[in-house]
Design an enzyme around this catalytic site. Structure first.
Site, PDB file in Angstrom:
ATOM      1  CB  CYS A   2      -2.154  -3.980  -2.348  1.00  0.00           C
ATOM      2  SG  CYS A   2      -2.928  -4.305  -0.741  1.00  0.00           S
ATOM      3  CD  GLU A 106      -3.605   1.592  -3.369  1.00  0.00           C
ATOM      4  OE1 GLU A 106      -2.741   2.474  -3.227  1.00  0.00           O
ATOM      5  OE2 GLU A 106      -3.345   0.403  -3.586  1.00  0.00           O
TER       6      GLU A 106
END
Length: 228
Positions: A2, A106
């Site tokens: 992340c 992402e």
């Protein structure tokens, strides 16, 4: 991993959602949060006491580090191994926090070698808490640096098509356990570090400008095309 996320809700909505007792006056919406920045974090709570909203720098500088500028500053720790190293196990026992968010990014590889950013959110667009650890590094003069790292786990079905990791998002009932300072046994904590239910999440493509960590504007979260 992340490496980018968003927290765009108002301070009032954030405090109401997480039942916070206080918050910094400097809070404002963030559309492209990046490592190395100071970020909102929820600390404390447990035994009926409300948590509080403070700020930590993203990128862990453990208290046992000799120099704050030297060595790695992990932005993520893996849920599968976070309890194995004694140093991180101590943080898991004593220094847990939540990083509030309402989305994370992402990058999906495309056929031409480029990478397409994708934003992952709750279907109802509600905020959520990412499991994190923090620590305080003290310099020789007594100055303190408070930093944090976000825990990641294997992806659910929504994230798996884009990336092989996702942040640990805690369900509401697990947030109280995670923040409870009276819980020092890691055994009830480790089972919480699992993928969030996929049926509550969705995703959509966003503009490549979010790849610039210095760019933080509302159009970062505008959808290009909803992923099916």
């Amino acid at each position: 991993m992340c490496g980018r996320y968003t927290i765009t809700v108002s301070l009032e909505e954030l405090m109401l959602h997480f039942l916070l007792g206080s918050g910094p006056a400097s809070y404002g919406p963030r559309y492209n949060v990046a490592p190395g920045q100071w970020i909102p974090a929820i600390l404390g709570g447990g035994e009926g006491a409300p948590g509080r909203l403070g700020e930590l720098r993203w990128g862990l500088v453990p208290g046992w580090t000799k120099e704050a500028g030297g060595g790695p500053k992990p932005i993520n720790l893996r849920a599968e191994t976070v309890g194995e190293k004694p140093g991180f196990q101590r943080l898991l026992m004593r220094k847990r926090c939540l990083i509030p968010a309402d989305g994370f990014y992402e990058w999906r590889k495309t056929g031409n070698g480029a990478k397409q950013p994708v934003r992952f959110v709750m279907k109802d667009r509600s905020p959520f808490g990412m499991a994190a650890l923090y620590d305080t590094w003290v310099d020789p003069s007594g100055g303190k640096l408070h930093t944090c790292t976000i825990i990641t786990t294997s992806p659910n079905e929504v994230v798996a098509g884009v990336h092989d990791r996702m942040p640990v998002i805690l369900p509401r009932e697990a947030e109280k356990i995670w923040l409870d300072r009276t819980v020092a046994d890691v055994r009830p904590l480790l089972p919480l570090l699992t993928p969030y239910p996929a049926d509550k999440m969705t995703s959509y493509e966003v503009d490549a400008r979010v790849g610039n960590s210095r760019y933080d504007a509302p159009d970062c979260i505008e959808p290009m095309r909803t992923l099916l």
